[in-house]
Scaffold this active site. Structure first.
Site, mmCIF file in Angstrom:
data_model
loop_
_atom_site.group_PDB
_atom_site.id
_atom_site.type_symbol
_atom_site.label_atom_id
_atom_site.label_comp_id
_atom_site.label_asym_id
_atom_site.label_seq_id
_atom_site.Cartn_x
_atom_site.Cartn_y
_atom_site.Cartn_z
ATOM 1 N N HIS A 299 -9.871 7.185 -20.100
ATOM 2 C CA HIS A 299 -9.056 6.371 -19.203
ATOM 3 C C HIS A 299 -9.488 6.568 -17.747
ATOM 4 C CE1 HIS A 299 -5.147 5.554 -17.025
ATOM 5 N NE2 HIS A 299 -5.298 4.442 -17.732
ATOM 6 N N HIS B 200 -7.923 0.830 -9.450
ATOM 7 C CA HIS B 200 -6.664 0.492 -10.114
ATOM 8 C C HIS B 200 -5.665 -0.149 -9.165
ATOM 9 C CE1 HIS B 200 -2.519 1.295 -11.450
ATOM 10 N NE2 HIS B 200 -2.988 1.077 -12.657
#
Length: 255
Positions: free
Chosen positions: A9, A51
């Site tokens: 991730h 992100h």
């Protein structure tokens, strides 16, 4: 029982700054089965792996990603004071991904690319993504997955390129029972993703072409997912998660 695949991730982001090449190199060293990233479009049309909407949390700079050029982002430090790192572009990550498949015969390694919406550029994100995949020769690759919380993003990309596997991200397990599964078919997504800790044990399992669960960093969570035939598990610690997953598979096989 299928062996669950461990997906790094934002790279091995529990041990290295997220979305840096160092994080992905460590994930490869930890033998992750795949990588995950988030993408945003810069002011000059470049896809970068960030992100947040802004750069404050992940760099030493300030400002919105969409208002900055790639050159401006490259002036910032996305690493640590001791080990500085430039912003990572999707092109760089895809090149790394392709190279990683050639090392040790790991041709089945996968990548999960998340589009972040809403944003000021809307459908330009999906268009730019497909162009980049085509440039890398990955626009029909079964190991490339588009994931998004936005049904519109999945629909748009299907119209551009139906060959790429699409996964609908959902947070609450309630949405899986009716609206979630309905949405899965409406947007023609091939898999469903759910957050660990918000999934009722009796309804987890394979949806469509597989279930993607994020983000599990504790041993009990990794083993829990492995016992329920989760297809892909995203984690910030791919090394230890892979160890726990492999061990759980051996335990289940021995029974």
């Amino acid at each position: 029982m299928e062996v669950m695949k461990i997906i790094a991730h934002r790279g091995a982001s529990g041990e290295r700054p997220e979305h840096t090449m160092a994080a992905y190199e460590l994930a490869l060293e930890r033998d992750a089965d795949g990588f995950e990233c988030d993408i945003r479009l810069t002011r000059d049309g470049e896809l970068v792996c960030i992100h947040d909407r802004t750069v404050e949390r992940v760099s030493d700079g300030t400002g919105a990603v969409s208002e900055m050029t790639l050159a401006q982002l490259r002036e910032l430090n996305f690493g640590t004071p001791e080990e500085p790192a430039e912003v990572l572009t999707l092109r760089q990550l895809l090149e790394f991904f392709r190279d990683s498949r050639e090392r040790g015969g790991a041709g089945d390694r996968e990548i999960f690319i998340e589009t972040k919406h809403p944003n000021r550029y809307g459908p330009r994100v999906e268009s730019a993504l497909n162009q980049e995949l085509r440039y890398q020769g990955l626009d029909a690759d079964p190991g490339v997955h588009l994931v998004s919380f936005s049904p519109q993003s999945l629909v748009r990309f299907k119209l551009i390129n139906p060959k790429i596997h699409r996964i609908l991200l959902r947070r609450e397990y309630q949405r899986m029972l009716n609206p979630g599964l309905q949405a899965l078919h409406v947007v023609d997504a091939h898999g469903l993703s759910v957050a660990r800790g918000k999934v009722r044990p009796d309804i987890i399992g394979r949806y469509g072409d597989g279930t993607y669960v994020w983000t599990a960093d504790k041993e009990e969570d990794v083993r829990w997912a492995a016992r329920r035939d989760v297809t892909w598990l995203a984690t910030n610690y791919p090394g230890r998660a892979k160890m726990w997953s492999d061990d759980e598979a051996q335990v289940q096989y021995a029974r």
